[in-house]
Design an enzyme around this catalytic site. Structure first.
Site, PDB file in Angstrom:
ATOM      1  N   GLU A  36       0.834  -1.198   0.000  1.00  0.00           N
ATOM      2  CA  GLU A  36       0.000   0.000   0.000  1.00  0.00           C
ATOM      3  C   GLU A  36       0.871   1.251   0.000  1.00  0.00           C
ATOM      4  O   GLU A  36       2.049   1.207   0.377  1.00  0.00           O
ATOM      5  CB  GLU A  36      -0.904   0.014   1.224  1.00  0.00           C
ATOM      6  N   VAL A 117      -5.716  -0.237   2.546  1.00  0.00           N
ATOM      7  CA  VAL A 117      -5.780  -1.693   2.452  1.00  0.00           C
ATOM      8  C   VAL A 117      -6.863  -2.123   1.466  1.00  0.00           C
ATOM      9  O   VAL A 117      -6.646  -2.994   0.618  1.00  0.00           O
ATOM     10  CB  VAL A 117      -6.036  -2.309   3.838  1.00  0.00           C
ATOM     11  N   ASP A 153     -12.006  -1.690   4.893  1.00  0.00           N
ATOM     12  CA  ASP A 153     -11.105  -2.830   4.682  1.00  0.00           C
ATOM     13  C   ASP A 153     -11.841  -4.158   4.849  1.00  0.00           C
ATOM     14  O   ASP A 153     -11.599  -5.117   4.097  1.00  0.00           O
ATOM     15  CB  ASP A 153      -9.944  -2.805   5.682  1.00  0.00           C
ATOM     16  N   LYS A 170      -4.918  -2.242  14.148  1.00  0.00           N
ATOM     17  CA  LYS A 170      -4.370  -1.200  15.014  1.00  0.00           C
ATOM     18  C   LYS A 170      -5.036  -1.267  16.388  1.00  0.00           C
ATOM     19  O   LYS A 170      -6.251  -1.407  16.501  1.00  0.00           O
ATOM     20  CB  LYS A 170      -4.559   0.162  14.364  1.00  0.00           C
TER      21      LYS A 170
END
Length: 312
Positions: A36, A117, A153, A170
């Site tokens: 990415e 993503v 995503d 995350k």
């Protein structure tokens, strides 16, 4: 393992530009790993991002594959970037952040942007690339039951046939809710050498997984089986070794402070993630940045090995 037929460059949409190296690799059946560009444009500070770009591509090569960093330049998706194009992505402070929903706007208006993503996965799969390395996935945000804030995503991975190597999601997100959502979307998730779901900066998020793979060959076999059954992604969750993770006590303390600061400042929606990540970086004395780069490099090398196993 028998490789799937390579996608000749001539079969890719004329609106997608392949770099000469990536086009040659796809035509000749060599392994390719997608990368990415949002990490470079929005996830790492300048000028550190430019060195990281070369380092991540180098990690893919060490794994035995050709790197294909993806971005949209002047409305045209590029799969594989030249050095000058990487300079542009890393140096432009106004580069947009493009999810799948934003690609048509960028294409129609001739805009440039870094891919997330979801959009990287889509463009990689269209080019015939089967493996993608990233840092962490987006997911279900905290308080999503009130805000309905969920990363694109997750839906994209439910539709896109690709292996995604990551270090979990995350830690600012609701990890258990994200795993539940991935299960509801029938996205296959396996741990790499573990049944513990990683927490991005830390080895253990506190959530567990049902399945694990022991090596790149097993990861490739899982994807080959998934591809034969139904479209959709296989997520390979690759945790940092405990001696390379962010100190868990430091992580928990600065994360709690960052979330409280975002709440106090009234930060909402897509602004939460960059706000909290910036707070983590400053409060940890830059330690989160070091860990972020470390885990991306490990994921890129593993992705290269999986891509090579798919073509082996």
């Amino acid at each position: 393992m028998q490789p799937s037929p390579p996608v000749p460059a001539s079969d890719v949409s004329p609106e997608v530009v392949l770099s000469p190296e990536v086009a040659d690799a796809l035509t000749t059946g060599r392994p390719v790993v997608a990368l990415e560009s949002t990490l470079l444009a929005h996830g790492l500070p300048r000028p550190d991002n430019r060195k990281a770009a070369d380092d991540v591509e180098g990690a893919v090569r060490r794994g035995g594959a050709v790197p294909a960093t993806i971005a949209v330049l002047d409305g045209v998706p590029h799969v594989g970037l030249t050095a000058d194009e990487v300079d542009r992505v890393c140096g432009d402070p106004d580069l947009a952040k493009l999810s799948v929903r934003d690609l048509p706007v960028a294409a129609a208006l001739g805009l440039s942007g870094a891919t997330t993503v979801s959009s990287t996965s889509l463009l990689a799969a269209r080019a015939g690339i089967e493996v993608f390395a990233t840092g962490g996935l987006g997911g279900v945000h905290r308080h999503a039951s009130e805000t309905f804030d969920e990363s694109a995503d997750l839906g994209a991975l439910a539709r896109t046939p690709i292996v995604v190597v990551c270090a979990g999601v995350k830690s600012i997100l609701d990890v258990p809710a994200t795993l539940e959502r991935l299960e509801s979307l029938s996205v296959t998730v396996v741990g790499y050498g573990t049944t513990t779901f990683p927490g991005f900066y830390v080895t253990d998020s506190g959530s567990s997984l049902d399945w694990s793979v022991a090596d790149p060959e097993q990861a490739a076999a899982v994807f080959a089986a998934r591809r034969a059954l139904t479209p959709g992604a296989v997520v390979v969750a690759n945790p940092l070794p405990t001696d390379q993770q962010l100190d868990p006590e430091l992580h928990d303390r600065v994360l709690a402070d960052a979330l409280a600061a975002a709440e106090a400042a009234g930060v909402r929606g897509k602004a939460v993630t960059p706000f909290v990540l910036d707070h983590l970086h400053r409060a940890s004395g830059g330690a989160t940045l070091e860990v972020n780069v470390r885990l991306v490099l490990r994921n890129a090398e593993l992705a290269g090995r999986i891509a090579a196993a798919l073509r082996g």
